[in-house]
Scaffold this motif. Structure first.
Motif, PDB file in Angstrom:
ATOM      1  N   LEU A  75     -46.058 -44.030 -14.031  1.00 49.34           N
ATOM      2  CA  LEU A  75     -46.535 -43.252 -12.884  1.00 49.34           C
ATOM      3  C   LEU A  75     -47.870 -43.776 -12.355  1.00 49.34           C
ATOM      4  N   VAL A  76     -48.684 -44.361 -13.226  1.00 52.24           N
ATOM      5  CA  VAL A  76     -50.033 -44.786 -12.816  1.00 52.24           C
ATOM      6  C   VAL A  76     -50.180 -46.297 -12.725  1.00 52.24           C
ATOM      7  N   ALA A  77     -49.116 -47.041 -12.974  1.00 52.38           N
ATOM      8  CA  ALA A  77     -49.231 -48.493 -13.050  1.00 52.38           C
ATOM      9  C   ALA A  77     -49.831 -49.092 -11.780  1.00 52.38           C
ATOM     10  N   ARG A  78     -49.356 -48.665 -10.623  1.00 51.00           N
ATOM     11  CA  ARG A  78     -49.877 -49.228  -9.366  1.00 51.00           C
ATOM     12  C   ARG A  78     -51.364 -48.964  -9.227  1.00 51.00           C
ATOM     13  N   ARG A  79     -51.782 -47.742  -9.533  1.00 49.39           N
ATOM     14  CA  ARG A  79     -53.204 -47.417  -9.420  1.00 49.39           C
ATOM     15  C   ARG A  79     -54.013 -48.192 -10.459  1.00 49.39           C
ATOM     16  N   ALA A  80     -53.480 -48.313 -11.661  1.00 46.20           N
ATOM     17  CA  ALA A  80     -54.221 -48.975 -12.740  1.00 46.20           C
ATOM     18  C   ALA A  80     -54.555 -50.422 -12.399  1.00 46.20           C
ATOM     19  N   ILE A  81     -53.673 -51.089 -11.681  1.00 54.30           N
ATOM     20  CA  ILE A  81     -53.890 -52.512 -11.401  1.00 54.30           C
ATOM     21  C   ILE A  81     -54.359 -52.769  -9.973  1.00 54.30           C
ATOM     22  N   SER A  82     -54.571 -51.715  -9.203  1.00 58.63           N
ATOM     23  CA  SER A  82     -54.865 -51.889  -7.775  1.00 58.63           C
ATOM     24  C   SER A  82     -56.161 -52.643  -7.515  1.00 58.63           C
ATOM     25  N   SER A  83     -57.112 -52.561  -8.439  1.00 58.70           N
ATOM     26  CA  SER A  83     -58.397 -53.219  -8.221  1.00 58.70           C
ATOM     27  C   SER A  83     -58.424 -54.662  -8.710  1.00 58.70           C
ATOM     28  N   VAL A  84     -57.327 -55.123  -9.307  1.00 59.29           N
ATOM     29  CA  VAL A  84     -57.258 -56.498  -9.792  1.00 59.29           C
ATOM     30  C   VAL A  84     -56.704 -57.383  -8.685  1.00 59.29           C
ATOM     31  N   SER A  85     -57.320 -58.512  -8.451  1.00 55.62           N
ATOM     32  CA  SER A  85     -56.929 -59.414  -7.366  1.00 55.62           C
ATOM     33  C   SER A  85     -55.430 -59.718  -7.394  1.00 55.62           C
ATOM     34  N   PRO A  86     -54.774 -59.649  -6.246  1.00 56.05           N
ATOM     35  CA  PRO A  86     -53.328 -59.937  -6.219  1.00 56.05           C
ATOM     36  C   PRO A  86     -52.988 -61.405  -6.361  1.00 56.05           C
ATOM     37  N   SER A  87     -53.977 -62.287  -6.302  1.00 52.82           N
ATOM     38  CA  SER A  87     -53.668 -63.722  -6.293  1.00 52.82           C
ATOM     39  C   SER A  87     -54.090 -64.477  -7.546  1.00 52.82           C
ATOM     40  N   ALA A  88     -54.979 -63.903  -8.355  1.00 52.88           N
ATOM     41  CA  ALA A  88     -55.560 -64.684  -9.439  1.00 52.88           C
ATOM     42  C   ALA A  88     -54.955 -64.426 -10.811  1.00 52.88           C
ATOM     43  N   VAL A  89     -54.059 -63.483 -10.941  1.00 49.46           N
ATOM     44  CA  VAL A  89     -53.549 -63.119 -12.267  1.00 49.46           C
ATOM     45  C   VAL A  89     -52.505 -64.127 -12.735  1.00 49.46           C
ATOM     46  N   ALA A  90     -52.755 -64.693 -13.911  1.00 43.37           N
ATOM     47  CA  ALA A  90     -51.842 -65.686 -14.479  1.00 43.37           C
ATOM     48  C   ALA A  90     -50.887 -65.082 -15.497  1.00 43.37           C
ATOM     49  N   ALA A  91     -51.286 -63.973 -16.148  1.00 44.11           N
ATOM     50  CA  ALA A  91     -50.443 -63.367 -17.182  1.00 44.11           C
ATOM     51  C   ALA A  91     -50.825 -61.909 -17.365  1.00 44.11           C
ATOM     52  N   VAL A  92     -49.845 -61.115 -17.821  1.00 45.90           N
ATOM     53  CA  VAL A  92     -50.059 -59.703 -18.123  1.00 45.90           C
ATOM     54  C   VAL A  92     -49.372 -59.383 -19.440  1.00 45.90           C
ATOM     55  N   THR A  93     -50.095 -58.744 -20.349  1.00 49.62           N
ATOM     56  CA  THR A  93     -49.459 -58.220 -21.555  1.00 49.62           C
ATOM     57  C   THR A  93     -49.164 -56.739 -21.354  1.00 49.62           C
ATOM     58  N   VAL A  94     -48.035 -56.288 -21.869  1.00 53.78           N
ATOM     59  CA  VAL A  94     -47.619 -54.888 -21.763  1.00 53.78           C
ATOM     60  C   VAL A  94     -47.320 -54.386 -23.164  1.00 53.78           C
ATOM     61  N   LEU A  95     -48.118 -53.431 -23.629  1.00 57.11           N
ATOM     62  CA  LEU A  95     -47.958 -52.945 -25.000  1.00 57.11           C
ATOM     63  C   LEU A  95     -47.904 -51.413 -24.982  1.00 57.11           C
ATOM     64  N   PHE A  96     -46.703 -50.893 -24.912  1.00 58.58           N
ATOM     65  CA  PHE A  96     -46.456 -49.454 -24.989  1.00 58.58           C
ATOM     66  C   PHE A  96     -45.295 -49.202 -25.959  1.00 58.58           C
ATOM     67  N   GLY A  97     -45.248 -48.011 -26.499  1.00 59.73           N
ATOM     68  CA  GLY A  97     -44.138 -47.637 -27.370  1.00 59.73           C
ATOM     69  C   GLY A  97     -44.555 -46.864 -28.599  1.00 59.73           C
ATOM     70  N   ALA A  98     -45.802 -47.058 -29.035  1.00 60.98           N
ATOM     71  CA  ALA A  98     -46.261 -46.337 -30.230  1.00 60.98           C
ATOM     72  C   ALA A  98     -46.264 -44.834 -29.995  1.00 60.98           C
ATOM     73  N   ASN A  99     -46.593 -44.403 -28.781  1.00 62.75           N
ATOM     74  CA  ASN A  99     -46.604 -42.972 -28.477  1.00 62.75           C
ATOM     75  C   ASN A  99     -45.223 -42.470 -28.086  1.00 62.75           C
ATOM     76  N   ASP A 100     -44.466 -43.291 -27.373  1.00 60.40           N
ATOM     77  CA  ASP A 100     -43.087 -42.926 -27.034  1.00 60.40           C
ATOM     78  C   ASP A 100     -42.290 -42.610 -28.301  1.00 60.40           C
ATOM     79  N   ALA A 101     -42.603 -43.339 -29.385  1.00 62.44           N
ATOM     80  CA  ALA A 101     -41.838 -43.223 -30.625  1.00 62.44           C
ATOM     81  C   ALA A 101     -42.241 -42.036 -31.489  1.00 62.44           C
ATOM     82  N   CYS A 102     -43.212 -41.229 -31.045  1.00 63.30           N
ATOM     83  CA  CYS A 102     -43.527 -40.007 -31.790  1.00 63.30           C
ATOM     84  C   CYS A 102     -42.276 -39.158 -31.936  1.00 63.30           C
TER      85      CYS A 102
END
Length: 240
Positions: free
Chosen positions: A51-78
């Motif tokens: 729900l917040v992904a767009r807002r979370a990354i909105s301030s990061v330049s759209p042209s300079a990002v070379a890689a993104v790590t995504v680490l979720f699941g520890a809380n989903d698995a409760c």
């Protein structure tokens, strides 16, 4: 343009810029070549993150990002019948949310390497030692078996989408005594656990052609500067 590496995840990501954290290691590793940008949100599951992904990354330049790590699941698995049930996300929804998050990232940065990281294993005895994290029954609010199911689901999403993936759940359990050497409270990483994750991320970035050797330093090294004619070394910067 100096590239960026964005870290998006829950508390394991949020804490990564702390002393001995895997994000801090990355920032030091790429100190002359890339910026490491933290977007970590303690306690978040993929439902909230999507729900917040767009807002979370909105301030990061759209042209300079070379890689993104995504680490979720520890809380989903409760577990849905324990003390942290409010964080639980059913497995099919977890996968759908991961895909939605990655779609946002891909739309923002079409050429960036997306690296999915599974949740770590859970030391249930370690969780029980922190009663405020469990419920009145004294049982852990997470189990390693549940974490493993979400880890495999994460790897499945990565394989289907063609993303790189780090199987942190399996990798940590290859080492005897992982429960206390890699986890400080049954879930969050010790300095040694952070070091292991850092090394795994560096391997994944190298596979994406983002090694130190592949990324030029943003400014000349001191050893390459002619002290008698520094202007020539910096001419391209002076022209910008």
């Amino acid at each position: 343009m100096r590239p960026s590496i964005v870290l998006f995840g829950d508390s394991i990501t949020e804490e990564s810029f702390g002393e001995g954290g895997w994000g801090a290691y990355l920032a030091n590793h790429y100190s002359r070549s890339a910026d490491v940008v933290l977007r970590g949100y303690s306690g978040y599951n993929t439902r909230w993150a999507s729900l917040v992904a767009r807002r979370a990354i909105s301030s990061v330049s759209p042209s300079a990002v070379a890689a993104v790590t995504v680490l979720f699941g520890a809380n989903d698995a409760c577990l849905p019948d324990r003390g942290s049930a409010f964080q639980h996300v059913p497995l099919p929804e977890y996968q759908a949310n991961l895909r939605a998050i990655c779609a946002v990232l891909r739309a923002r940065w079409p050429s960036a390497a997306i690296i999915l990281i599974t949740p770590p294993p859970v030391d249930e005895r370690g969780r029980v030692r922190y009663p405020r994290l469990g419920d009145a029954s004294g049982l852990p609010e997470r189990t390693n078996d549940a974490a493993g199911r979400y880890a495999r689901a994460c790897l499945e999403v990565a394989a289907q989408a063609g993303f790189r993936a780090i199987d942190l759940w399996s990798r940590m359990q290859m080492f005897p005594g992982w429960e206390t050497s890699f986890l400080r409270d049954g879930l969050h990483l010790t300095p040694l656990g952070n070091r292991l994750l850092f090394e795994e991320v560096v391997f994944a970035l190298r596979d994406a052609n983002l090694s130190l050797e592949a990324l030029p330093a943003d400014l000349p090294l001191c050893s390459d500067i002619d002290p008698d004619n520094a202007v020539n070394c910096f001419q391209f910067q002076l022209q910008e």
